[in-house]
Design a protein around this motif. Structure first.
Motif, PDB file in Angstrom:
ATOM      1  N   MET A 136       3.021   3.357  -2.533  1.00  0.00           N
ATOM      2  CA  MET A 136       3.223   3.678  -1.120  1.00  0.00           C
ATOM      3  C   MET A 136       4.710   3.819  -0.787  1.00  0.00           C
ATOM      4  N   HIS A 137       5.560   3.080  -1.527  1.00  0.00           N
ATOM      5  CA  HIS A 137       7.015   3.104  -1.327  1.00  0.00           C
ATOM      6  C   HIS A 137       7.387   2.749   0.118  1.00  0.00           C
ATOM      7  N   ARG A 138       6.802   1.649   0.569  1.00  0.00           N
ATOM      8  CA  ARG A 138       7.078   1.168   1.927  1.00  0.00           C
ATOM      9  C   ARG A 138       7.623  -0.251   1.861  1.00  0.00           C
ATOM     10  N   VAL A 139       6.833  -1.168   1.362  1.00  0.00           N
ATOM     11  CA  VAL A 139       7.289  -2.536   1.097  1.00  0.00           C
ATOM     12  C   VAL A 139       6.726  -2.952  -0.254  1.00  0.00           C
ATOM     13  N   GLY A 140       7.219  -4.052  -0.788  1.00  0.00           N
ATOM     14  CA  GLY A 140       6.701  -4.560  -2.053  1.00  0.00           C
ATOM     15  C   GLY A 140       7.739  -4.543  -3.152  1.00  0.00           C
ATOM     16  N   VAL A 141       7.644  -5.514  -4.062  1.00  0.00           N
ATOM     17  CA  VAL A 141       8.546  -5.545  -5.213  1.00  0.00           C
ATOM     18  C   VAL A 141       8.243  -4.355  -6.112  1.00  0.00           C
ATOM     19  N   THR A 142       9.250  -3.927  -6.858  1.00  0.00           N
ATOM     20  CA  THR A 142       9.128  -2.698  -7.632  1.00  0.00           C
ATOM     21  C   THR A 142       9.024  -2.921  -9.137  1.00  0.00           C
ATOM     22  N   SER A 143       8.887  -4.172  -9.558  1.00  0.00           N
ATOM     23  CA  SER A 143       8.719  -4.437 -10.989  1.00  0.00           C
ATOM     24  C   SER A 143       7.990  -5.752 -11.176  1.00  0.00           C
ATOM     25  N   PRO A 144       7.263  -5.900 -12.295  1.00  0.00           N
ATOM     26  CA  PRO A 144       6.595  -7.172 -12.586  1.00  0.00           C
ATOM     27  C   PRO A 144       7.587  -8.326 -12.689  1.00  0.00           C
ATOM     28  N   ALA A 184      -6.974   5.278 -11.805  1.00  0.00           N
ATOM     29  CA  ALA A 184      -6.687   4.862 -13.176  1.00  0.00           C
ATOM     30  C   ALA A 184      -5.250   4.384 -13.308  1.00  0.00           C
ATOM     31  N   GLN A 185      -4.309   5.106 -12.684  1.00  0.00           N
ATOM     32  CA  GLN A 185      -2.907   4.693 -12.715  1.00  0.00           C
ATOM     33  C   GLN A 185      -2.711   3.379 -11.974  1.00  0.00           C
ATOM     34  N   LEU A 186      -3.411   3.230 -10.858  1.00  0.00           N
ATOM     35  CA  LEU A 186      -3.343   1.985 -10.098  1.00  0.00           C
ATOM     36  C   LEU A 186      -3.788   0.818 -10.962  1.00  0.00           C
ATOM     37  N   GLY A 187      -4.860   1.000 -11.698  1.00  0.00           N
ATOM     38  CA  GLY A 187      -5.343  -0.066 -12.572  1.00  0.00           C
ATOM     39  C   GLY A 187      -4.336  -0.442 -13.643  1.00  0.00           C
ATOM     40  N   ARG A 188      -3.682   0.558 -14.219  1.00  0.00           N
ATOM     41  CA  ARG A 188      -2.660   0.269 -15.242  1.00  0.00           C
ATOM     42  C   ARG A 188      -1.482  -0.483 -14.639  1.00  0.00           C
ATOM     43  N   ASP A 189      -1.066  -0.091 -13.460  1.00  0.00           N
ATOM     44  CA  ASP A 189       0.066  -0.762 -12.808  1.00  0.00           C
ATOM     45  C   ASP A 189      -0.278  -2.211 -12.459  1.00  0.00           C
ATOM     46  N   ILE A 190      -1.470  -2.421 -11.934  1.00  0.00           N
ATOM     47  CA  ILE A 190      -1.881  -3.776 -11.577  1.00  0.00           C
ATOM     48  C   ILE A 190      -1.900  -4.665 -12.814  1.00  0.00           C
ATOM     49  N   ALA A 191      -2.392  -4.124 -13.908  1.00  0.00           N
ATOM     50  CA  ALA A 191      -2.472  -4.909 -15.146  1.00  0.00           C
ATOM     51  C   ALA A 191      -1.102  -5.407 -15.588  1.00  0.00           C
ATOM     52  N   GLN A 192      -0.066  -4.587 -15.416  1.00  0.00           N
ATOM     53  CA  GLN A 192       1.281  -5.009 -15.792  1.00  0.00           C
ATOM     54  C   GLN A 192       1.724  -6.216 -14.969  1.00  0.00           C
ATOM     55  N   TYR A 193       1.451  -6.176 -13.674  1.00  0.00           N
ATOM     56  CA  TYR A 193       1.850  -7.282 -12.794  1.00  0.00           C
ATOM     57  C   TYR A 193       1.043  -8.535 -13.097  1.00  0.00           C
ATOM     58  N   VAL A 194      -0.263  -8.384 -13.250  1.00  0.00           N
ATOM     59  CA  VAL A 194      -1.119  -9.543 -13.512  1.00  0.00           C
ATOM     60  C   VAL A 194      -0.755 -10.175 -14.857  1.00  0.00           C
ATOM     61  N   ARG A 198       0.621 -13.937 -15.397  1.00  0.00           N
ATOM     62  CA  ARG A 198      -0.150 -14.838 -16.254  1.00  0.00           C
ATOM     63  C   ARG A 198       0.735 -15.390 -17.380  1.00  0.00           C
ATOM     64  N   ASP A 199       1.562 -14.530 -17.956  1.00  0.00           N
ATOM     65  CA  ASP A 199       2.451 -14.977 -19.031  1.00  0.00           C
ATOM     66  C   ASP A 199       3.471 -15.993 -18.536  1.00  0.00           C
ATOM     67  N   ALA A 200       3.788 -15.921 -17.230  1.00  0.00           N
ATOM     68  CA  ALA A 200       4.738 -16.866 -16.647  1.00  0.00           C
ATOM     69  C   ALA A 200       4.058 -18.161 -16.216  1.00  0.00           C
ATOM     70  N   GLY A 201       2.778 -18.274 -16.481  1.00  0.00           N
ATOM     71  CA  GLY A 201       2.049 -19.474 -16.086  1.00  0.00           C
ATOM     72  C   GLY A 201       1.630 -19.472 -14.637  1.00  0.00           C
ATOM     73  N   LEU A 202       1.628 -18.304 -14.012  1.00  0.00           N
ATOM     74  CA  LEU A 202       1.269 -18.185 -12.601  1.00  0.00           C
ATOM     75  C   LEU A 202       0.202 -17.099 -12.416  1.00  0.00           C
ATOM     76  N   PRO A 203      -0.969 -17.272 -12.998  1.00  0.00           N
ATOM     77  CA  PRO A 203      -2.008 -16.245 -12.859  1.00  0.00           C
ATOM     78  C   PRO A 203      -2.439 -16.115 -11.399  1.00  0.00           C
ATOM     79  N   PRO A 204      -2.503 -14.896 -10.872  1.00  0.00           N
ATOM     80  CA  PRO A 204      -2.888 -14.724  -9.460  1.00  0.00           C
ATOM     81  C   PRO A 204      -4.379 -14.933  -9.256  1.00  0.00           C
ATOM     82  N   ALA A 205      -4.723 -15.911  -8.442  1.00  0.00           N
ATOM     83  CA  ALA A 205      -6.142 -16.164  -8.164  1.00  0.00           C
ATOM     84  C   ALA A 205      -6.760 -15.011  -7.390  1.00  0.00           C
ATOM     85  N   ILE A 206      -5.950 -14.354  -6.558  1.00  0.00           N
ATOM     86  CA  ILE A 206      -6.427 -13.235  -5.745  1.00  0.00           C
ATOM     87  C   ILE A 206      -5.570 -12.022  -6.053  1.00  0.00           C
TER      88      ILE A 206
END
Length: 376
Positions: A136-144, A184-194, A198-206
């Motif tokens: 959307m390029h409105r708000v939000g962090v831009t990298s995992p 499909a691209q959205l799913g790939r992007d979400i996977a990078q963040y999740v 998770r690798d940082a020990g902070l898996p998102p519950a939601i």
């Protein structure tokens, strides 16, 4: 009372269509195991919010503190999906009723310091969703990496709690049947963040996504377990044009009166920018609205109190004094322009309700401070 007795312009809602829209989204979320947290920006009404909750919504999403204050009358779980920036906004956030779980969306570490102070002063814990920009390029962090840094800061703050990952796929506005590549691209992007969280020990519950245009296919996006649609309650011309609803699902229309037919090829109604807004159609087509019963007739241009109906593509010719029902391009804007909604079945006026959460004034300024959720 009947439609013909109403002074126009006025927003009217077909109650049967409204009920169908509410049931349809609730059933979709239940079928696919998604948490439904509808956005109230469209209806701004505790009456409709209470019905959404009755049908299984886990909580509500708000954009303004006014919305959050009003909705705290009927809901104990509210997400303010707007950057928590500014002393006045933070004070109102902290002052929400103690029995209400409050969550916010954040994309900046500096905002968390002030949010943490506000939470402590309000003697509460505030849940925080890390917001990611996934197109959307409105708000939000831009990298995992940035998401992880913010999640760690949230986790360290005693008065804040890391609640998960949030995004708004408002950039997906293709027809529902043509969203495959974007989803499909959205799913790939979400996977990078999740994965990073998770690798940082902070898996998102939601993992929470919004937007009515993409809501009906959110179950196809791996990892998403919550949806935050808003427009679906009433729907509008844009939603119908992209196939996220049928034309018959447009529950809210602006009832207007034909006030002039003197110019050939057009008619003038008493609904202009102050009744319809001026947002262009974000889909194929032009104009600022279309007639419910004659969708080929569009509102081609407007001034503040006048709307010009283009009759060039229709054999229908209105008479002076006729009433028409206009499906707006963007229903959320229209609702915010009025104090009250009229509920109808056919031509009969059955009920009415206030647009209680419109505006910006606080409940304290209006002397209506809620003490907690109540039945509606």
């Amino acid at each position: 009372m009947y439609l013909e007795q109403l002074e126009t312009p006025v927003p009217v809602v077909d109650l049967d269509r409204l009920a169908h829209n509410l049931d349809r989204m609730a059933a979709y979320a239940t079928l696919h195991g998604l948490r439904l947290r509808p956005h109230v920006k469209t209806h701004k009404s505790p009456r409709i919010a209470a019905e959404q909750l009755r049908l299984g919504a886990v909580g509500l999403t708000c954009a303004t503190l006014r919305e959050a204050e009003v909705m705290s009358e009927v809901c104990t779980d509210i997400l303010v999906a707007y950057p928590p920036v500014g002393a006045a906004r933070l004070e109102r956030l902290a002052m929400l009723p103690a029995g209400v779980r409050v969550a916010v969306a954040a994309d900046d570490a500096h905002a968390l310091d002030a949010l943490s102070v506000a939470a402590r002063l309000g003697h509460r814990t505030i849940d925080v969703m890390v917001e990611a920009d996934l197109g959307m390029h409105r708000v939000g962090v831009t990298s995992p990496e940035k998401a992880v840094a913010i999640a760690r800061q949230i986790d360290r703050a005693s008065s804040l709690r890391f609640a998960g990952l949030q995004f708004y796929p408002g950039h997906i506005r293709a027809k529902v049947s043509e969203q495959d590549a974007a989803l499909a691209q959205l799913g790939r992007d979400i996977a990078q963040y999740v994965d990073a969280l998770r690798d940082a020990g902070l898996p998102p519950a939601i993992v929470s996504g919004g937007s009515t245009p993409a809501a009906w296919r959110m179950h196809e996006v791996p990892g998403v377990n919550e949806v935050r649609p808003g427009t679906y309650v009433y729907n509008d011309r844009t939603t119908a044009q992209i196939g996220a609803c049928d034309w018959e699902d447009c529950a809210l229309t602006v009832l207007a009166t034909v006030v002039s037919v003197s110019v050939k090829g057009q008619a003038v109604v008493d609904a202009g920018t102050k009744a319809l807004g001026r947002e262009p159609l974000r889909a194929e087509g032009d104009g600022y609205g279309a007639l419910l019963d004659h969708p080929e007739v569009i509102v081609s241009r407007m001034s503040e109190e006048h709307g010009i109906l283009d009759l060039s593509r229709s054999a229908w010719r209105p008479r002076l004094g006729d009433q028409v029902r206009i499906v707006p391009n963007h229903v959320c804007i229209v609702v915010h322009l009025f104090d009250e909604i009229i509920g109808v079945r056919g031509h009969a006026v059955e009920t009415r309700w206030p647009v209680a959460a419109r505006g910006r004034a606080s409940n304290r300024e209006l002397d209506t401070v809620p003490q907690g959720p109540r039945a509606v």
